[in-house]
Every structure is written in C-alpha cells, then in structure tokens.
Design an enzyme around this catalytic site. Sequence first.
Site, PDB file in Angstrom:
ATOM      1  N   CYS A   2       0.826  -1.212   0.000  1.00 32.08           N
ATOM      2  CA  CYS A   2       0.000   0.000   0.000  1.00 32.08           C
ATOM      3  C   CYS A   2       0.861   1.263   0.000  1.00 32.08           C
ATOM      4  O   CYS A   2       1.996   1.248   0.471  1.00 32.08           O
ATOM      5  CB  CYS A   2      -0.903   0.006   1.224  1.00 32.08           C
ATOM      6  SG  CYS A   2      -1.922  -1.452   1.419  1.00 32.08           S
ATOM      7  N   TRP A  75      -3.444  -2.488  -1.289  1.00 33.63           N
ATOM      8  CA  TRP A  75      -3.192  -3.890  -1.627  1.00 33.63           C
ATOM      9  C   TRP A  75      -3.975  -4.721  -0.623  1.00 33.63           C
ATOM     10  O   TRP A  75      -3.723  -4.668   0.576  1.00 33.63           O
ATOM     11  CB  TRP A  75      -1.706  -4.179  -1.539  1.00 33.63           C
ATOM     12  CG  TRP A  75      -1.256  -5.492  -2.097  1.00 33.63           C
ATOM     13  CD1 TRP A  75      -1.074  -5.823  -3.403  1.00 33.63           C
ATOM     14  CD2 TRP A  75      -0.898  -6.664  -1.345  1.00 33.63           C
ATOM     15  NE1 TRP A  75      -0.622  -7.114  -3.517  1.00 33.63           N
ATOM     16  CE2 TRP A  75      -0.507  -7.662  -2.271  1.00 33.63           C
ATOM     17  CE3 TRP A  75      -0.858  -6.978   0.013  1.00 33.63           C
ATOM     18  CZ2 TRP A  75      -0.088  -8.928  -1.889  1.00 33.63           C
ATOM     19  CZ3 TRP A  75      -0.450  -8.243   0.405  1.00 33.63           C
ATOM     20  CH2 TRP A  75      -0.066  -9.200  -0.544  1.00 33.63           C
ATOM     21  N   ASN A 100      -1.520   1.954   6.003  1.00 34.38           N
ATOM     22  CA  ASN A 100      -0.686   0.844   5.554  1.00 34.38           C
ATOM     23  C   ASN A 100      -0.455  -0.071   6.740  1.00 34.38           C
ATOM     24  O   ASN A 100      -0.173   0.404   7.846  1.00 34.38           O
ATOM     25  CB  ASN A 100       0.670   1.329   5.044  1.00 34.38           C
ATOM     26  CG  ASN A 100       0.587   2.043   3.725  1.00 34.38           C
ATOM     27  OD1 ASN A 100      -0.475   2.164   3.127  1.00 34.38           O
ATOM     28  ND2 ASN A 100       1.724   2.533   3.257  1.00 34.38           N
ATOM     29  N   LYS A 486      11.528 -16.174 -10.647  1.00 33.67           N
ATOM     30  CA  LYS A 486      11.212 -15.148 -11.643  1.00 33.67           C
ATOM     31  C   LYS A 486      10.131 -15.647 -12.604  1.00 33.67           C
ATOM     32  O   LYS A 486       9.209 -14.916 -12.947  1.00 33.67           O
ATOM     33  CB  LYS A 486      12.471 -14.761 -12.428  1.00 33.67           C
ATOM     34  CG  LYS A 486      13.442 -13.908 -11.661  1.00 33.67           C
ATOM     35  CD  LYS A 486      12.840 -12.536 -11.362  1.00 33.67           C
ATOM     36  CE  LYS A 486      13.518 -11.894 -10.161  1.00 33.67           C
ATOM     37  NZ  LYS A 486      13.093 -12.425  -8.869  1.00 33.67           N
ATOM     38  N   GLU A 489       6.749 -15.806 -10.789  1.00 31.16           N
ATOM     39  CA  GLU A 489       6.254 -14.486 -10.400  1.00 31.16           C
ATOM     40  C   GLU A 489       5.524 -13.786 -11.536  1.00 31.16           C
ATOM     41  O   GLU A 489       4.472 -13.178 -11.321  1.00 31.16           O
ATOM     42  CB  GLU A 489       7.422 -13.594  -9.952  1.00 31.16           C
ATOM     43  CG  GLU A 489       7.899 -13.808  -8.545  1.00 31.16           C
ATOM     44  CD  GLU A 489       9.026 -12.863  -8.186  1.00 31.16           C
ATOM     45  OE1 GLU A 489       8.986 -12.289  -7.088  1.00 31.16           O
ATOM     46  OE2 GLU A 489       9.959 -12.692  -9.003  1.00 31.16           O
ATOM     47  N   HIS A 505      15.109 -38.419  -5.735  1.00 29.08           N
ATOM     48  CA  HIS A 505      14.454 -38.437  -4.425  1.00 29.08           C
ATOM     49  C   HIS A 505      13.064 -37.792  -4.486  1.00 29.08           C
ATOM     50  O   HIS A 505      12.586 -37.256  -3.483  1.00 29.08           O
ATOM     51  CB  HIS A 505      15.333 -37.733  -3.389  1.00 29.08           C
ATOM     52  CG  HIS A 505      16.638 -38.412  -3.175  1.00 29.08           C
ATOM     53  ND1 HIS A 505      16.807 -39.485  -2.321  1.00 29.08           N
ATOM     54  CD2 HIS A 505      17.853 -38.205  -3.748  1.00 29.08           C
ATOM     55  CE1 HIS A 505      18.058 -39.897  -2.357  1.00 29.08           C
ATOM     56  NE2 HIS A 505      18.726 -39.130  -3.213  1.00 29.08           N
TER      57      HIS A 505
END
Length: 609
Positions: A2, A75, A100, A486, A489, A505
């Site tokens: 925010c 946000w 915020n 990356k 995202e 494994h």
Amino acid sequence: MCGIVAAAARREVSEILLEGLRRLEYRGYDSAGMALIDSDHNLLLHKRQGKVAELEQAQAMDPKYGCVGIAHTRWATHGVPSAVNAHPHLSGQRVAVVHNGIIENHAELRAELQASGYEFQSGTDTEVIVHLLHRELESGRSLQQAMLAVVPRLQGAYALAAIDAEHPDEVVGTREGSPLVVGVGIGEYFLASDQLALRQVTDRFIYLEEGDLVRITATSLQITNVAGEPVQRKMSMISSVEESTGLGNFEHYMLKEIYEQPRALADTIPVAGAREIEDSVFGADAGAIFDQVKAVQIVACGTSYHAGMVARYWLEELAGIPCAVEVASEFRYRKRVTHPGTLLVTVSQSGETADTLAALRNANEEAFVARMVIANVDHSSLVRESDLVFLTRAGTEIGVASTKAFTTQLAAFLMLTLVLGRRHALTPALAADMVSALHSLPDYVAQTLSLDPAIKRMASAFIPRQHALFLGRGIHYPIAMEGALKLKEISYIHAEAYPAGELKHGPLALVDADMPVVAVAPGDELMEKLKSNLEEVRSRGAELYVFADSEAHFADEPRVHVLALPSCPELLKPIVYTVALQLLAYHVAVQKGTDVDKPRNLAKSVTVE
C-alpha cells in the site's frame, strides 16, 4: 504494498496527491482513493477499484479540490479488492483515514464499536481506526489528541494519515512497524510511505521513527513521541539528481532494469580499477568490527534470501568462515543459539521488508558482533537501525520482480567475502583475482544481454506449459531457485528448483514430455555429475534447456537446447547466469500476455507480515 500520500499546503493539492500515487504504482495495489477538505470545510472523496488512472478519470469527471488531503493505493489484506474497501475510509462525514499495515485486533475493536452504534461499510481492518478517531473527536479532542488516544489500542503494524473536516488545515500521521516520511516544502508539508512519492515537490525529508506522531499544516510541523512529548528528528536532503523513472525505449520496467545491470553493477563496485576493496565501504567502524567476526548469519526474504544462499558458498569456500542463511519469517519466530563472533547480515531491496526488519529487532538482545544491512534504499528503516550499511547502487527498481537489486546484492556479498576473507582463509593472490573479476563483471553482463534474441526464441517453447523444473548444483542451485521464482512471479507458470542430485528423491516422478527442464550448467567440478542428472531427465522425454558455457561441452541435439553464455571467471558465473534466466522469465511472460511489471497478488515492498 500500500502507498500513502498526504499534503497540507497553501495551494490546491489534488494533482500533487495523484502524482504521488502514480509514483507509488510500482509497489503493487488493487484500488486507489483520495480525500480532500475544500474551502467550505467539506470532506470530499473519490475511491475506485483498479488503477490510479481510474481515480484520475473520476477526478476529471467530477473535480474535487482542497489544500489539505490524503490519498492511498491499497493492496488487499482484509476485504476483497473493491471501491468500498478502498481507502480513505470515512466516519460521520467528518474524519478520513488512510492506512498501511494490518491491525491484528480489528475484530475485537469492531465488536466494541458496533455495540456503540457505529455501522461498518467495508470488510477492512482499517475502518475500526477511523471510527475510533471519530469517537474521540466527538468527545472534544483535537485530531492530534484523538490519534494519541487511539494508537495505544491498535495491535499490529501501521502507518496512518488522517484529516478532520472540523480541523481543516492539518494532517496527522503516525507509524509503528510501517514506514512514514515527512516531506518539507516551502509553505507546505507532506507525508508519504515512500520518499519517491514526493520527489516532484521536495528534496528535503524527515524519516519518522517507531511510535512518532506528526502533525502538519501549511506552515508548521510538530513531531511527538507516543507520550505526546515533542521530539526532534533529523532532516535529510536528497541531493542526487533524480533518476528517470520513465520507460525510455523499453516496453516494460523489468526489461529496462535488466538492461541497467551493467551500469548498476559498475556503480555498486567502488573505485573501478582499485587493487582491493576497503573495509570502509561498509561503514566507518567496519574494520574494527570485521576483526572480531568468526561467522556470519544472513537473514532475508524472497530474492534477497537467494542472494544470501549464494553468499554462503562464497563465505565458506573462499573466506573460510561459517555462514548460516535463514528466511526472516522463520528466523524471527524460533529460539536460536548465536555463536560468539557472529555478524548478523540482513538483506532487503527496500530496507523496509517487514519480516526482515522484525528479525533485526528481534535479534537486538543477542550477542552478535554487529548488525549489518545490504539495501538499495538510503534512510530506510533497516539502514537506520543497523551498525554497518552497504548501499547497493541499483537505482530505483520499479518492476515487482527484482532484477538489478539482486545482482547488486550478489556484488555486495562478493565484496563482503573479500574483506572478511583476507582476515581468514583468503590468500592475497586470490583476493587480487577476485577484485579483478569484480571490475570485469559489468562487461560480462553486457555480453550476456547480447543473447537476448536467442533467449526470446527459446522462451516461446514455455508458453503452452503449466509447469517447469529448474536444476542446479552447488552455488548454482540458488541461482536455479531464483530463475524459477522469476518465471512463476511474472508468467504464472508453476516453477520449482531442485538440486540436480535430488532428482531421484522425488522430482523425477513429475518429469515427462510436458515438463520443460532448465539446467544451470557452468563448466565446473560438478559438471559431469550434472550431465548424468540431465540424462535421467532426457530419458523420460523431457525437453532440456541448458544454460552453459563452452567449458561445459554441451551441444544442441534432439530435446536438448543449449544457450551458450560468455566464458567468464568462475566467481562471476552465478551473476552472469542470473541475467540470462531473468530474460527467459521476461520473454515467457510477455509472450503469455501477463502483467510483467505488476504481477497479480504481489507487491514490490512487503511491509506487512
């Protein structure tokens, strides 16, 4: 996350607030709003879900003006993204608040306020604050007094700014666990969560400390502590020329910032051509502190955590000292044993990462030799609260997915390895080679950028895929982790990284023709073992994308696609290979049509837990 902007001036401030929000868009948000007090002492409001452009359109269609106002980009934490849940929040058409952070005891406060007759319009935790302020104001308190009465009741993290129609000339703000800065103008004052929001109106800033409460008018500034006692805080002038935050000839900020890495690295590495790195680049007292260091504890989040994982290899192999690396959100909540002579190193692009900052504060009672930070933002909380500071010179990073901040953090860790290593296992000859390699780093990164067209072609194969596997060994395992991060995202492809030796494994069960596998494959002592691992992948029908140099002796063949990277000193390969993986993620995201610079659900600076 925010963003807050507030102003008290003699001039109309709506455009200043909007421009401040535009400059905070890089932080990630889902709605925006603005409240002003007009000349008739009316509280005026615009709120919109979506981008700041939606708020600008609302202002253009129905202009609202005032000399005092607050604005916010939200946000979502509590309550879905919507205009109703957007800030500012109002109470009684009298007081407005932007916030915020997170109020952890909001449910308890909400029940109390509802019992007192307050009706809630939103699903946010923030609305309890504005109703608490309204109740205090209605009892006859000033806005400053009301804020002082309310904040002891709030549990959690917050930066707040509030205005009151019956006190129309002032803004009151406070902070606890979330940043807030005062901008000092001529005949005007401002508040913001990030100085970048105010660079268009001032170059003078006061960084508030935990618990500070500030009252601004057009002509006055008052700062008090939690007890209401006046305190003095230092004013800093940002004297450097403000760098351009425009896109220039680039389509996205992320691509621009990838291409800025040769310059950022050159700026971060001090004194080009110098024969050694001085202790003093880490602070005036660094030499005496480094003489006491016997081990290093690195604490960070996300991409910065990956930088710390790479640094562990350098510090243990080259400097010869033990190094532990931990995610900040885990470090802060467990009981620990701190060995004598340990240097605590926190890493954060913004210097405001909530978990990393909390970990630093949590460690204050432990017997660390000192607390050092590697950060990209001067005057940030981690910088102000650490004993030693290394500021990377990446410049403002707008794209949410970190690129140049990460590679400059790695450069900083190489320099830390040098200055600590020469006190332990690092020989003078190897130290000289490391310095020489550091100064050549920008050139090798520039050579890697020239491979952009080939990487773009490679990226097209990932578009129909839902998953990807990244493999690396040794120091290149955390680079594989960064490459996977990356990709996930910004392209929303599920990507995971594993040490190549762990394939049998578990991960090998996932490998088939629909699972592209990316291998970080420099020619080093683990190359033959990595080749064996990759043969296991290939035999399961997977497509292999190998990032390798000539020393690795890989060649294109069926289901094996090789990108030949510049042959460079072993020390630099983690950074050079990172740049190629950044370009891969970028081009996959562009070709998929996702929002490269502002990926969904993510924020640039994570300032809440």
